[in-house]
Design a protein around this motif. Structure first.
Motif, PDB file in Angstrom:
ATOM      1  N   ASN A 142       0.816  -1.209   0.000  1.00 57.57           N
ATOM      2  CA  ASN A 142       0.000   0.000   0.000  1.00 57.57           C
ATOM      3  C   ASN A 142       0.851   1.261   0.000  1.00 57.57           C
ATOM      4  O   ASN A 142       0.489   2.277  -0.611  1.00 57.57           O
ATOM      5  N   THR A 143       1.988   1.187   0.682  1.00 59.81           N
ATOM      6  CA  THR A 143       2.891   2.335   0.695  1.00 59.81           C
ATOM      7  C   THR A 143       3.389   2.654  -0.710  1.00 59.81           C
ATOM      8  O   THR A 143       3.420   3.815  -1.138  1.00 59.81           O
ATOM      9  N   SER A 144       3.744   1.613  -1.458  1.00 61.72           N
ATOM     10  CA  SER A 144       4.240   1.804  -2.826  1.00 61.72           C
ATOM     11  C   SER A 144       3.146   2.364  -3.729  1.00 61.72           C
ATOM     12  O   SER A 144       3.395   3.265  -4.540  1.00 61.72           O
ATOM     13  N   VAL A 145       1.913   1.830  -3.586  1.00 59.09           N
ATOM     14  CA  VAL A 145       0.803   2.300  -4.419  1.00 59.09           C
ATOM     15  C   VAL A 145       0.504   3.762  -4.117  1.00 59.09           C
ATOM     16  O   VAL A 145       0.342   4.586  -5.036  1.00 59.09           O
ATOM     17  N   THR A 146       0.423   4.105  -2.838  1.00 56.51           N
ATOM     18  CA  THR A 146       0.114   5.482  -2.440  1.00 56.51           C
ATOM     19  C   THR A 146       1.204   6.442  -2.932  1.00 56.51           C
ATOM     20  O   THR A 146       0.904   7.522  -3.465  1.00 56.51           O
ATOM     21  N   LYS A 147       2.439   6.031  -2.775  1.00 56.74           N
ATOM     22  CA  LYS A 147       3.548   6.865  -3.235  1.00 56.74           C
ATOM     23  C   LYS A 147       3.481   7.070  -4.742  1.00 56.74           C
ATOM     24  O   LYS A 147       3.711   8.170  -5.254  1.00 56.74           O
ATOM     25  N   GLY A 148       3.142   6.016  -5.466  1.00 56.93           N
ATOM     26  CA  GLY A 148       3.042   6.098  -6.924  1.00 56.93           C
ATOM     27  C   GLY A 148       1.909   7.023  -7.371  1.00 56.93           C
ATOM     28  O   GLY A 148       2.065   7.790  -8.329  1.00 56.93           O
ATOM     29  N   ILE A 149       0.753   6.943  -6.675  1.00 56.16           N
ATOM     30  CA  ILE A 149      -0.384   7.807  -7.027  1.00 56.16           C
ATOM     31  C   ILE A 149      -0.037   9.270  -6.788  1.00 56.16           C
ATOM     32  O   ILE A 149      -0.339  10.142  -7.618  1.00 56.16           O
ATOM     33  N   ILE A 150       0.610   9.548  -5.661  1.00 58.32           N
ATOM     34  CA  ILE A 150       0.985  10.935  -5.360  1.00 58.32           C
ATOM     35  C   ILE A 150       1.976  11.454  -6.394  1.00 58.32           C
ATOM     36  O   ILE A 150       1.854  12.588  -6.886  1.00 58.32           O
ATOM     37  N   ALA A 151       2.953  10.606  -6.753  1.00 59.31           N
ATOM     38  CA  ALA A 151       3.940  11.028  -7.754  1.00 59.31           C
ATOM     39  C   ALA A 151       3.279  11.282  -9.104  1.00 59.31           C
ATOM     40  O   ALA A 151       3.615  12.246  -9.814  1.00 59.31           O
ATOM     41  N   LEU A 152       2.299  10.419  -9.465  1.00 59.00           N
ATOM     42  CA  LEU A 152       1.580  10.595 -10.724  1.00 59.00           C
ATOM     43  C   LEU A 152       0.803  11.907 -10.725  1.00 59.00           C
ATOM     44  O   LEU A 152       0.828  12.667 -11.701  1.00 59.00           O
ATOM     45  N   ALA A 153       0.104  12.179  -9.633  1.00 59.37           N
ATOM     46  CA  ALA A 153      -0.666  13.414  -9.538  1.00 59.37           C
ATOM     47  C   ALA A 153       0.234  14.642  -9.612  1.00 59.37           C
ATOM     48  O   ALA A 153      -0.100  15.639 -10.262  1.00 59.37           O
ATOM     49  N   GLN A 154       1.377  14.565  -8.957  1.00 62.14           N
ATOM     50  CA  GLN A 154       2.318  15.688  -8.997  1.00 62.14           C
ATOM     51  C   GLN A 154       2.831  15.926 -10.409  1.00 62.14           C
ATOM     52  O   GLN A 154       2.984  17.077 -10.845  1.00 62.14           O
ATOM     53  N   SER A 155       3.089  14.823 -11.137  1.00 64.92           N
ATOM     54  CA  SER A 155       3.587  14.972 -12.501  1.00 64.92           C
ATOM     55  C   SER A 155       2.545  15.599 -13.424  1.00 64.92           C
ATOM     56  O   SER A 155       2.895  16.244 -14.418  1.00 64.92           O
ATOM     57  N   LYS A 176       2.008  13.532   4.505  1.00 63.27           N
ATOM     58  CA  LYS A 176       2.586  14.867   4.493  1.00 63.27           C
ATOM     59  C   LYS A 176       3.993  14.827   3.902  1.00 63.27           C
ATOM     60  O   LYS A 176       4.372  15.698   3.101  1.00 63.27           O
ATOM     61  N   ALA A 177       4.757  13.800   4.257  1.00 66.10           N
ATOM     62  CA  ALA A 177       6.128  13.680   3.752  1.00 66.10           C
ATOM     63  C   ALA A 177       6.165  13.442   2.245  1.00 66.10           C
ATOM     64  O   ALA A 177       7.102  13.869   1.555  1.00 66.10           O
ATOM     65  N   GLN A 178       5.120  12.768   1.726  1.00 60.45           N
ATOM     66  CA  GLN A 178       5.094  12.476   0.290  1.00 60.45           C
ATOM     67  C   GLN A 178       4.558  13.645  -0.535  1.00 60.45           C
ATOM     68  O   GLN A 178       4.623  13.609  -1.758  1.00 60.45           O
TER      69      GLN A 178
END
Length: 566
Positions: free
Chosen positions: A496-509, A529-531
């Motif tokens: 779940n950590t990897s999925v959440t991190k990936g979604i946040i990175a995608l949204a930021q891009s 908050k850190a991501q």
């Protein structure tokens, strides 16, 4: 037939005292036999050549002869008219009691032919009536009434150790085919389905055509549930194979409801009702094909039907209300918005969870009127909060797939915003990924119209549906919401950590705003908050609250922030 031949019959029928056909014949016979007597009487009266004694003797003999002849004639006619009377009675008994005639057929004259023809015609008519009453005129299979009678007979003949399966086969695409491709292709398809099923089932089993889109099967003498289940899977595979008609490949999308004697019922009515209950349940499932009846599932179905029935009146009775869950900006911990969440309190059912009634509202199209009520109520409530001195908050409202299918969607939203004098910049509409599966271009066009009005658009439950990166780039959305299922056990849950991190990175891009829902503890909060997540909502801050309680919560929360800042 020449009407002139009926003139005498019509004339005699004019006499009210002569009601029956037999009395008409008797009248004519009586007149006919008395004409000689009357002639002789006239002769005697006007003749002067006979002596008085001779005249009296002659009249006495003539009168006695006439009376005897009349009696004999009437007696003979009574029996000669019996075939006509019997034929009339046979017709009457069939019309009133459906009793088949048993008239003699070995006479060769006109009346004998009448009896024989009447006998044969009524029996042929009865066979035809019984066939059209008991059989489907398209496929020639037993219809629903006969199917139930045959099931009753099967149960009456069953021994204590015998198991009998009752299967209702629903073909959901038949009515669509009828509407789109026409009755001719639909009828031909039903015939092909009947033929395919008939070639598969055993001779001892019974196949029926219950309605346009349903067939019934009585499966006899199976030894185990595994055998019955194997048979039902064969039926599904059989009907899942496309039918070729006029150069078109047609799929039928079969769904099976199954019940078993004696476990699920001992009467035909019970078994058919339970089979239909199982069928109703499986028709709600998109990716399954068959359902065995169970009491547990029946209880669920009864509740579902009760919810569906009561939900029709919920809006009118004022049983629906909204709760609001605050959303916080992680850069300053200030509430920046609330999500409007629908609730339902019913006097009979109590507080019904949204997970139960919202899917039913979607399926029954009630969500359209309910969705408009939610939007209007949320807009009005935001205005009330501002009048009470609270800062302007962004109101987030879910927009259902069925609402989106309405041709007047944009017009209705414009009207509600105008009615409530609501600033569209403070409105956020949440849509799900399933919205983009059908009519992608039309969906994008409508979303652009909403965005052009200043309305914020959010993609809810991202990652649980159908979106691809290429589609996401075309969505005119402002915010990506991370589904609560991906926050479970983060940061300890590496998946779940990897999925959440990936979604946040995608949204930021893609330069999208990021909101996480379902935040329940500080570890989740600190990780998000850190991501670089922008906003969060969840029980860690507040559960969904009534408008009144949210007012108190926000007032208290703002005071704490001011005290901390000072």
């Amino acid at each position: 037939m020449n009407d002139r031949s009926l003139r005498l019959y019509a004339l005699i029928s004019g006499f009210k005292s002569v009601k029956t056909y037999k009395s008409k014949i008797m009248l004519i016979a009586f007149i006919g036999t008395h004409i000689p007597l009357l002639s002789m009487l006239v002769y005697v009266v006007f003749s002067h050549s006979l002596t008085l004694a001779t005249t009296i003797n002659l009249l006495a003999i003539a009168l006695i002869a006439t009376l005897l002849g009349t009696i004999a004639t009437l007696f003979a006619l009574h029996y000669l008219l019996a075939p006509v009377k019997l034929t009339s009675q046979a017709l009457q008994h069939y019309l009133e009691q459906q009793k088949l005639p048993n008239l003699p057929t070995h006479f060769n004259d006109e009346v004998g032919t009448l009896m024989a023809d009447t006998n044969r015609t009524i029996k042929q008519l009865d066979r035809l009536i019984r066939y059209t009453t008991n059989y489907n005129n398209l496929t020639g299979l037993p219809n629903q009434d006969l199917f139930q009678n045959l099931l009753q007979q099967t149960l009456a003949q069953a021994n204590n150790n015998q198991q009998i399966g009752v299967i209702i086969v629903h073909l959901s695409s038949i009515k669509d085919i009828n509407s789109i491709l026409g009755r001719k292709i639909s009828n031909l398809l039903q015939k092909k389905i009947a033929l395919r099923l008939a070639n598969r089932i055993k001779k001892i089993d019974i196949l029926a055509h219950l309605s346009e889109d349903e067939f019934g099967i009585i499966k006899k003498n199976f030894k185990s549930f595994d055998e019955l289940n194997f048979f039902t899977q064969e039926v599904i595979e059989l009907l899942n194979k496309p039918f070729s008609l006029f150069g078109k490949e047609i799929n039928t999308n079969p769904k099976l409801g199954i019940t078993v004697y004696p476990f699920d019922g001992i009467t035909a009515e019970q078994l058919l009702q339970n089979a239909n209950t199982a069928l109703y349940q499986i028709r709600q499932e998109e990716h399954q094909n068959c359902q065995f009846y169970s009491i547990k599932n029946n209880t669920k179905l009864q509740r579902r039907l009760a919810i569906k029935d009561q939900l029709r009146y919920a809006l009118r009775r004022g049983e629906l209300f909204l709760h609001y869950q605050p959303r916080l900006d992680l850069t300053n911990n200030y509430p920046v918005g609330v999500e409007a969440l629908l609730r339902w309190q019913n006097p009979q059912l109590g507080l019904v969870p949204p997970t139960e009634f919202i899917p039913i509202a979607e399926q029954s199209k009630l969500i359209v009127s309910i969705g408009e009520w939610v939007l209007r109520s949320a807009c009005i409530q935001q205005q009330i909060w501002q009048q009470e001195g609270l800062p302007a908050l962004r109101i987030s409202v879910n927009l259902s797939v069925n609402q989106f299918k309405q041709s007047n969607l944009i017009k209705r939203i414009d009207e509600i915003l105008a009615e409530t004098n609501f600033n569209p910049n403070y409105l956020e509409l949440e849509v799900t990924e399933s919205l983009f599966v059908e009519n992608f271009e039309q969906t994008i066009r409508l979303l652009k119209q909403l965005k052009h009005r200043g309305i914020n658009l959010s993609l809810d439950d991202f990652g649980t549906g159908y979106s691809s990166l290429s589609y996401l780039q075309q969505f005119p959305i402002d915010t990506l919401k991370i589904d609560r299922s991906f926050l479970f056990d983060i940061p300890s849950n590496t998946d779940n950590t990897s999925v959440t991190k990936g979604i946040i990175a995608l949204a930021q891009s893609l330069n999208l705003h990021i909101t996480a829902e379902g935040v329940e503890n500080s570890a989740q909060l600190e990780y998000l908050k850190a991501q670089g997540c922008h906003e969060v909502q969840g029980y860690y801050f507040s559960k969904p609250l009534s408008a009144y309680n949210l007012t108190s919560f926000l007032s208290s929360y703002y005071r704490q922030l001011e005290e901390t800042a000072s």
